[in-house]
Write a protein that holds these residues in place. Sequence first.
Motif, PDB file in Angstrom:
ATOM      1  N   ALA A  19       0.815  -1.217   0.000  1.00 47.55           N
ATOM      2  CA  ALA A  19       0.000   0.000   0.000  1.00 47.55           C
ATOM      3  C   ALA A  19       0.856   1.278   0.000  1.00 47.55           C
ATOM      4  O   ALA A  19       0.320   2.381   0.060  1.00 47.55           O
ATOM      5  CB  ALA A  19      -0.917  -0.004   1.227  1.00 47.55           C
ATOM      6  N   CYS A  20       2.199   1.114  -0.097  1.00 49.43           N
ATOM      7  CA  CYS A  20       3.086   2.281   0.021  1.00 49.43           C
ATOM      8  C   CYS A  20       2.892   3.246  -1.157  1.00 49.43           C
ATOM      9  O   CYS A  20       2.789   2.836  -2.304  1.00 49.43           O
ATOM     10  CB  CYS A  20       4.544   1.805   0.077  1.00 49.43           C
ATOM     11  SG  CYS A  20       5.726   3.165   0.195  1.00 49.43           S
ATOM     12  N   ARG A  21       2.882   4.513  -0.829  1.00 47.57           N
ATOM     13  CA  ARG A  21       2.797   5.559  -1.860  1.00 47.57           C
ATOM     14  C   ARG A  21       3.825   6.662  -1.546  1.00 47.57           C
ATOM     15  O   ARG A  21       3.659   7.817  -1.964  1.00 47.57           O
ATOM     16  CB  ARG A  21       1.386   6.168  -1.889  1.00 47.57           C
ATOM     17  CG  ARG A  21       0.279   5.156  -2.147  1.00 47.57           C
ATOM     18  CD  ARG A  21      -1.054   5.802  -2.422  1.00 47.57           C
ATOM     19  NE  ARG A  21      -1.010   6.730  -3.535  1.00 47.57           N
ATOM     20  CZ  ARG A  21      -1.045   6.390  -4.822  1.00 47.57           C
ATOM     21  NH1 ARG A  21      -1.125   5.122  -5.164  1.00 47.57           N
ATOM     22  NH2 ARG A  21      -1.001   7.311  -5.759  1.00 47.57           N
ATOM     23  N   ALA A  22       4.874   6.291  -0.816  1.00 46.93           N
ATOM     24  CA  ALA A  22       5.795   7.302  -0.279  1.00 46.93           C
ATOM     25  C   ALA A  22       6.429   8.173  -1.358  1.00 46.93           C
ATOM     26  O   ALA A  22       6.679   9.350  -1.123  1.00 46.93           O
ATOM     27  CB  ALA A  22       6.877   6.624   0.553  1.00 46.93           C
ATOM     28  N   CYS A  23       6.713   7.610  -2.528  1.00 46.22           N
ATOM     29  CA  CYS A  23       7.336   8.436  -3.578  1.00 46.22           C
ATOM     30  C   CYS A  23       6.475   8.438  -4.836  1.00 46.22           C
ATOM     31  O   CYS A  23       6.994   8.590  -5.944  1.00 46.22           O
ATOM     32  CB  CYS A  23       8.764   7.965  -3.861  1.00 46.22           C
ATOM     33  SG  CYS A  23       8.880   6.323  -4.566  1.00 46.22           S
ATOM     34  N   ALA A  24       5.172   8.287  -4.651  1.00 46.05           N
ATOM     35  CA  ALA A  24       4.249   8.163  -5.794  1.00 46.05           C
ATOM     36  C   ALA A  24       4.402   9.313  -6.787  1.00 46.05           C
ATOM     37  O   ALA A  24       4.287   9.100  -8.000  1.00 46.05           O
ATOM     38  CB  ALA A  24       2.810   8.102  -5.274  1.00 46.05           C
ATOM     39  N   PHE A  26       6.874  10.671  -7.929  1.00 48.29           N
ATOM     40  CA  PHE A  26       8.013  10.537  -8.841  1.00 48.29           C
ATOM     41  C   PHE A  26       7.895   9.322  -9.767  1.00 48.29           C
ATOM     42  O   PHE A  26       8.775   9.077 -10.576  1.00 48.29           O
ATOM     43  CB  PHE A  26       9.321  10.400  -8.032  1.00 48.29           C
ATOM     44  CG  PHE A  26       9.559  11.560  -7.111  1.00 48.29           C
ATOM     45  CD1 PHE A  26       9.894  12.810  -7.617  1.00 48.29           C
ATOM     46  CD2 PHE A  26       9.437  11.402  -5.733  1.00 48.29           C
ATOM     47  CE1 PHE A  26      10.103  13.878  -6.770  1.00 48.29           C
ATOM     48  CE2 PHE A  26       9.648  12.469  -4.875  1.00 48.29           C
ATOM     49  CZ  PHE A  26       9.980  13.712  -5.385  1.00 48.29           C
ATOM     50  N   LEU A  27       6.861   8.532  -9.613  1.00 46.59           N
ATOM     51  CA  LEU A  27       6.768   7.262 -10.351  1.00 46.59           C
ATOM     52  C   LEU A  27       5.873   7.443 -11.580  1.00 46.59           C
ATOM     53  O   LEU A  27       4.669   7.662 -11.437  1.00 46.59           O
ATOM     54  CB  LEU A  27       6.196   6.161  -9.443  1.00 46.59           C
ATOM     55  CG  LEU A  27       6.980   5.903  -8.157  1.00 46.59           C
ATOM     56  CD1 LEU A  27       6.233   4.899  -7.265  1.00 46.59           C
ATOM     57  CD2 LEU A  27       8.384   5.400  -8.462  1.00 46.59           C
ATOM     58  N   PRO A  28       6.433   7.299 -12.783  1.00 46.34           N
ATOM     59  CA  PRO A  28       5.650   7.605 -13.992  1.00 46.34           C
ATOM     60  C   PRO A  28       4.465   6.664 -14.185  1.00 46.34           C
ATOM     61  O   PRO A  28       3.479   7.057 -14.795  1.00 46.34           O
ATOM     62  CB  PRO A  28       6.667   7.450 -15.132  1.00 46.34           C
ATOM     63  CG  PRO A  28       7.766   6.624 -14.572  1.00 46.34           C
ATOM     64  CD  PRO A  28       7.818   6.913 -13.106  1.00 46.34           C
ATOM     65  N   GLY A  92      14.704  -0.554  -5.017  1.00 44.55           N
ATOM     66  CA  GLY A  92      13.502   0.273  -5.198  1.00 44.55           C
ATOM     67  C   GLY A  92      12.405  -0.656  -5.703  1.00 44.55           C
ATOM     68  O   GLY A  92      12.569  -1.308  -6.730  1.00 44.55           O
ATOM     69  N   MET A  93      11.292  -0.729  -5.013  1.00 46.67           N
ATOM     70  CA  MET A  93      10.314  -1.787  -5.314  1.00 46.67           C
ATOM     71  C   MET A  93       9.339  -1.416  -6.429  1.00 46.67           C
ATOM     72  O   MET A  93       8.610  -2.267  -6.906  1.00 46.67           O
ATOM     73  CB  MET A  93       9.548  -2.153  -4.040  1.00 46.67           C
ATOM     74  CG  MET A  93      10.473  -2.743  -2.967  1.00 46.67           C
ATOM     75  SD  MET A  93       9.615  -3.556  -1.623  1.00 46.67           S
ATOM     76  CE  MET A  93       8.976  -2.179  -0.698  1.00 46.67           C
ATOM     77  N   CYS A  94       9.299  -0.139  -6.839  1.00 45.46           N
ATOM     78  CA  CYS A  94       8.401   0.274  -7.924  1.00 45.46           C
ATOM     79  C   CYS A  94       9.220   0.747  -9.127  1.00 45.46           C
ATOM     80  O   CYS A  94      10.358   1.214  -8.976  1.00 45.46           O
ATOM     81  CB  CYS A  94       7.504   1.423  -7.471  1.00 45.46           C
ATOM     82  SG  CYS A  94       6.451   1.003  -6.073  1.00 45.46           S
ATOM     83  N   TYR A  95       8.611   0.668 -10.305  1.00 41.40           N
ATOM     84  CA  TYR A  95       9.262   1.130 -11.532  1.00 41.40           C
ATOM     85  C   TYR A  95       9.573   2.631 -11.425  1.00 41.40           C
ATOM     86  O   TYR A  95       8.653   3.443 -11.257  1.00 41.40           O
ATOM     87  CB  TYR A  95       8.339   0.858 -12.726  1.00 41.40           C
ATOM     88  CG  TYR A  95       8.816   1.494 -14.002  1.00 41.40           C
ATOM     89  CD1 TYR A  95      10.028   1.113 -14.583  1.00 41.40           C
ATOM     90  CD2 TYR A  95       8.070   2.482 -14.640  1.00 41.40           C
ATOM     91  CE1 TYR A  95      10.478   1.707 -15.757  1.00 41.40           C
ATOM     92  CE2 TYR A  95       8.507   3.080 -15.813  1.00 41.40           C
ATOM     93  CZ  TYR A  95       9.708   2.689 -16.362  1.00 41.40           C
ATOM     94  OH  TYR A  95      10.149   3.274 -17.516  1.00 41.40           O
ATOM     95  N   GLU A 110      13.997   6.773  -1.657  1.00 40.85           N
ATOM     96  CA  GLU A 110      13.142   6.681  -0.454  1.00 40.85           C
ATOM     97  C   GLU A 110      12.941   5.233  -0.029  1.00 40.85           C
ATOM     98  O   GLU A 110      12.614   4.948   1.136  1.00 40.85           O
ATOM     99  CB  GLU A 110      11.741   7.257  -0.737  1.00 40.85           C
ATOM    100  CG  GLU A 110      11.712   8.728  -1.104  1.00 40.85           C
ATOM    101  CD  GLU A 110      11.941   8.971  -2.599  1.00 40.85           C
ATOM    102  OE1 GLU A 110      12.319   8.013  -3.314  1.00 40.85           O
ATOM    103  OE2 GLU A 110      11.774  10.116  -3.038  1.00 40.85           O
ATOM    104  N   CYS A 111      13.089   4.294  -0.983  1.00 38.86           N
ATOM    105  CA  CYS A 111      12.551   2.955  -0.766  1.00 38.86           C
ATOM    106  C   CYS A 111      13.352   2.108   0.242  1.00 38.86           C
ATOM    107  O   CYS A 111      12.789   1.597   1.210  1.00 38.86           O
ATOM    108  CB  CYS A 111      12.453   2.228  -2.107  1.00 38.86           C
ATOM    109  SG  CYS A 111      11.271   0.886  -2.079  1.00 38.86           S
ATOM    110  N   ALA A 112      14.645   1.962  -0.010  1.00 39.61           N
ATOM    111  CA  ALA A 112      15.435   1.081   0.865  1.00 39.61           C
ATOM    112  C   ALA A 112      15.427   1.550   2.323  1.00 39.61           C
ATOM    113  O   ALA A 112      15.227   0.732   3.231  1.00 39.61           O
ATOM    114  CB  ALA A 112      16.856   0.947   0.331  1.00 39.61           C
TER     115      ALA A 112
HETATM  116  S1  SF4 Z   1       9.331   2.802  -4.693  1.00 43.23           S
HETATM  117 FE1  SF4 Z   1       9.283   2.077  -2.552  1.00 43.23          FE
HETATM  118  S2  SF4 Z   1       9.001   3.965  -1.339  1.00 43.23           S
HETATM  119 FE2  SF4 Z   1       8.355   4.459  -3.445  1.00 43.23          FE
HETATM  120  S3  SF4 Z   1       6.125   4.028  -3.496  1.00 43.23           S
HETATM  121 FE3  SF4 Z   1       7.185   2.166  -4.204  1.00 43.23          FE
HETATM  122  S4  SF4 Z   1       7.371   0.912  -2.333  1.00 43.23           S
HETATM  123 FE4  SF4 Z   1       6.966   3.033  -1.657  1.00 43.23          FE
END
Ligand code: SF4
Length: 203
Positions: A19-24, A26-28, A92-95, A110-112
Amino acid sequence: MASALHRDTLDRLIAEARACRACAEFLPLGPRPVFQVSRTAKLLITSQAPGTRVHESGMPFTDASGDRLRAWLGMSKTLFYDASRIAILPMGMCYPGRLPNGGDAPPRPECAPLWRRRFLEAMPAVRLTLLVGKYAQAWALGPAAVTDRVHDFRRYLPRYFPLPHPSWRSTLWERRNPWFAAEVLPALRAEIAALFDAPLADP
Ligand code: SF4
């Protein structure tokens, strides 16, 4: 009782991370954390970040890099995706998108710090961690050239095994560094085989 408690802890952590959206911002393609974890995994693959194909599938390494990594490991898809034995946790868990020059953007910074320690604490069975690429290696060992790290892999055993990132560029790198196929890969397969009772590849 204690193991049920630990299972709950990991289950809660998985739900929280998904459910993480911490850096949403920045994620294209928006947040979609991709990882594979369990309380029993003995091998941890610490990778870089998902590409677009992995973002679509929601499973780690469902792309050409994954095919190359499995070939290096001499490992079947069956074992690779058996979460009870193998965990896969990218830095980093998201693209994260692409750089202006077309290359892969680095894992989101932010992720690690947010997630990594918590997942590692919830996976007490991990014996060997593959450090795939410069970001994983810098996190665990500090900054250094990937080629030097991989060449000196024996220094980091039995806990860590550094590897290059298995992108298409690694095929050129492999040609320039023939010791990788001749010495490093056989040692890598031997280390992993020693962790598991089952063969690494399907019969
Ligand atoms: S890359 Fe990591 S910190 Fe950023 S939204 Fe995804 S899980 Fe969260």
